[in-house]
Design an enzyme around this catalytic site. Structure first.
Site, PDB file in Angstrom:
ATOM      1  N   GLY A  31      -6.085  -0.050   1.892  1.00  0.00           N
ATOM      2  CA  GLY A  31      -5.702   1.364   1.813  1.00  0.00           C
ATOM      3  C   GLY A  31      -6.806   2.164   1.140  1.00  0.00           C
TER       4      GLY A  31
ATOM      5  NE  ARG B 237      -3.373  -2.730   3.773  1.00  0.00           N
ATOM      6  CZ  ARG B 237      -2.814  -1.537   3.585  1.00  0.00           C
ATOM      7  NH1 ARG B 237      -2.255  -0.907   4.595  1.00  0.00           N
ATOM      8  NH2 ARG B 237      -2.790  -0.966   2.389  1.00  0.00           N
TER       9      ARG B 237
ATOM     10  N   GLY C 242      -8.753  -3.535  -2.809  1.00  0.00           N
ATOM     11  CA  GLY C 242      -7.680  -3.939  -3.712  1.00  0.00           C
ATOM     12  C   GLY C 242      -7.459  -5.440  -3.671  1.00  0.00           C
TER      13      GLY C 242
ATOM     14  CB  THR D  71      -5.570  -0.425  -5.921  1.00  0.00           C
ATOM     15  OG1 THR D  71      -4.211  -0.011  -5.768  1.00  0.00           O
ATOM     16  CG2 THR D  71      -5.688  -1.212  -7.202  1.00  0.00           C
ATOM     17  CB  ILE D  72      -3.834   4.943  -5.967  1.00  0.00           C
ATOM     18  CG1 ILE D  72      -2.719   4.429  -5.059  1.00  0.00           C
ATOM     19  CG2 ILE D  72      -4.915   5.635  -5.169  1.00  0.00           C
ATOM     20  CD1 ILE D  72      -1.868   5.555  -4.479  1.00  0.00           C
ATOM     21  CG  ASP D  73      -0.616   0.666  -5.847  1.00  0.00           C
ATOM     22  OD1 ASP D  73      -0.416   1.885  -5.713  1.00  0.00           O
ATOM     23  OD2 ASP D  73      -0.358  -0.166  -4.964  1.00  0.00           O
TER      24      ASP D  73
ATOM     25  NE  ARG E  15      19.324  21.847  -4.484  1.00  0.00           N
ATOM     26  CZ  ARG E  15      18.730  22.647  -3.607  1.00  0.00           C
ATOM     27  NH1 ARG E  15      17.445  22.866  -3.672  1.00  0.00           N
ATOM     28  NH2 ARG E  15      19.423  23.224  -2.662  1.00  0.00           N
TER      29      ARG E  15
ATOM     30  N   GLY F  61       3.445   2.494  -5.497  1.00  0.00           N
ATOM     31  CA  GLY F  61       3.538   1.418  -6.485  1.00  0.00           C
ATOM     32  C   GLY F  61       4.393   0.336  -5.872  1.00  0.00           C
ATOM     33  NE  ARG F  62       2.842  -2.372  -0.416  1.00  0.00           N
ATOM     34  CZ  ARG F  62       3.745  -2.423   0.565  1.00  0.00           C
ATOM     35  NH1 ARG F  62       4.554  -3.462   0.648  1.00  0.00           N
ATOM     36  NH2 ARG F  62       3.834  -1.474   1.449  1.00  0.00           N
TER      37      ARG F  62
HETATM   38  O1  F6P Z   1      -2.939   0.642  -2.314  1.00  0.00           O
HETATM   39  C1  F6P Z   1      -1.681   0.374  -2.222  1.00  0.00           C
HETATM   40  C2  F6P Z   1      -0.811   1.437  -1.652  1.00  0.00           C
HETATM   41  O2  F6P Z   1      -1.207   2.660  -2.094  1.00  0.00           O
HETATM   42  C3  F6P Z   1       0.622   1.102  -2.012  1.00  0.00           C
HETATM   43  O3  F6P Z   1       1.109   1.655  -3.169  1.00  0.00           O
HETATM   44  C4  F6P Z   1       1.352   1.514  -0.781  1.00  0.00           C
HETATM   45  O4  F6P Z   1       2.534   0.783  -0.609  1.00  0.00           O
HETATM   46  C5  F6P Z   1       0.382   1.230   0.287  1.00  0.00           C
HETATM   47  O5  F6P Z   1      -0.885   1.450  -0.253  1.00  0.00           O
HETATM   48  C6  F6P Z   1       0.613   2.018   1.550  1.00  0.00           C
HETATM   49  O6  F6P Z   1      -0.480   1.880   2.370  1.00  0.00           O
HETATM   50  P1  F6P Z   1      -0.486   2.090   3.955  1.00  0.00           P
HETATM   51  O7  F6P Z   1       0.467   3.195   4.282  1.00  0.00           O
HETATM   52  O8  F6P Z   1      -1.905   2.446   4.225  1.00  0.00           O
HETATM   53  O9  F6P Z   1      -0.094   0.796   4.548  1.00  0.00           O
END
Ligand code: F6P
Length: 341
Positions: A10, A72, A102, A125-127, A162, A170-171
């Site tokens: 990603g 990927r 990542g 990675t942003i995560d 609301r 954040g997987r």
């Molecule tokens: O880098 C990881 C991430 O940002 C996750 O937090 C997220 O689930 C994933 O990428 C989504 O990536 P894509 O939509 O490119 O598969």
């Protein structure tokens, strides 16, 4: 030296800053040749690359995404590459390969390194979930975007009394949810590391309303899950790269809260907004330092390693250990916030 560089997985704000830094240090300072593979490992396997000179990287420091493209790769294609690694390296006359990516990319980098390719990895990675480094670039940008979203959601939530659920990326790790939730003053933070109780969230929201604060914002990581029996929930399918397809916890949780509380609730899924656009100054600096140190490591012949931030220093750490386990949000970081989990 002839150095190859690629960006895989990603995308992430700061990738271009690394590429630029590699070219500046290698081509300008050291007289090396740098080639950039297109679309990650696919470009490497298919021999799609272009030479990167100073003009190619001019003006990209602040640009989001990656000028090289990213993708990927299925594991079986990577294994093919590993089997032919030596022939492959000779054919491309590569003295070093710098893959920027990542956890998946760094695991692939380790496989190529074990197969004899001289690799120096750069984590991204942003995560922020790579254990060998204190920070990854891209994370600061993502937290900034998510914090701004929480700030904005608060004013509209308050106007309409609301409950707002903001779902951030954040997987496996809830770093973005934790830090954006803290910075934005979210009233509840849900992370993948700790299944949440819907009852606790309802109780907290009801108490707020009873105190006259007639709105609430919950920040939930996409990988967060309700505790067993807490609300209906089923897991998503697994995609061809081994990642679970998320079912949208933000929307599910908003509906559940609305049903239980009888108050209007809305969900906002931030998604790829967090990954796009210009990197923050912090991310540009970290990315630039990683690029510089990756070239230096290649010149020292430190292969099978990756750059990492420890405190304020950039160090080299073995790829083999860097990808062994993910960096998850520890309990003490959760305890530091007043929010309900
Ligand atoms: O880098 C990881 C991430 O940002 C996750 O937090 C997220 O689930 C994933 O990428 C989504 O990536 P894509 O939509 O490119 O598969």
């Amino acid at each position: 030296m002839r150095i190859g560089v690629l960006t895989a997985g990603g995308d992430c704000p700061g990738l271009n800053a690394v590429i630029r830094s590699v070219v500046h240090r290698a081509v300008v300072d050291r007289g090396d040749q740098v080639i950039g593979f297109e679309d990650g490992f696919k470009g490497l396997l298919e021999g799609r690359y272009r030479e990167l000179d100073i003009n190619e990287v001019s003006g990209i420091l602040a640009r989001g995404g990656t000028i090289l493209g990213s993708s990927r790769l299925e594991r079986h294609r990577l294994r093919e590459a590993c089997d032919n690694a030596e022939a492959f390296r000779r054919e491309l006359s590569l003295d070093a390969l710098i893959p920027i990516g990542g956890e998946g990319t760094l695991t692939a980098a380790r496989m190529l390194s074990d197969a004899g390719i001289p690799v120096v990895g750069v984590p991204k990675t942003i995560d922020n979930d790579i254990s060998a480094t204190d920070r990854t670039f891209g994370f600061d940008t993502a937290v900034g975007v998510a914090t701004e979203a929480i700030d904005r959601l608060k004013t509209t939530a308050e106007s309409h009394q609301r409950v707002m659920v903001v779902e951030v990326m954040g997987r496996h790790a809830g770093w973005i949810a934790l830090e954006a939730g803290m910075a934005g003053g979210a009233h509840g933070i849900c992370v993948p590391e700790r299944p949440f109780q819907v009852d606790d969230l309802c109780k907290m929201i009801e108490e707020r309303f009873a105190r006259g604060k007639k709105f609430a914002v919950i920040c939930v990581a996409e990988g967060a899950r309700p505790a067993e029996g807490s609300m209906p929930y089923e897991r998503g399918e697994i995609d061809p790269y081994g990642h679970e397809r998320f079912i949208g916890i933000g929307n599910r949780l908003a509906s559940e809260l609305e049903r239980r509380l009888g108050k209007e609730a809305r969900a906002m899924v931030l998604g790829h907004i967090q990954r796009g656009g210009t990197p923050t100054a912090y991310d540009r600096v970290l990315a630039t330092r990683f690029g510089w140190h990756a070239v230096e490591a290649a010149h020292r012949g430190e292969f099978g390693m990756m750059t990492a931030l420890r405190g304020t220093e950039i160090v080299m750490t073995p790829l083999a250990t860097a990808t062994m386990e993910l960096k998850r949000v520890p309990q003490y970081r959760m305890d530091e916030t007043e929010a309900v989990f």
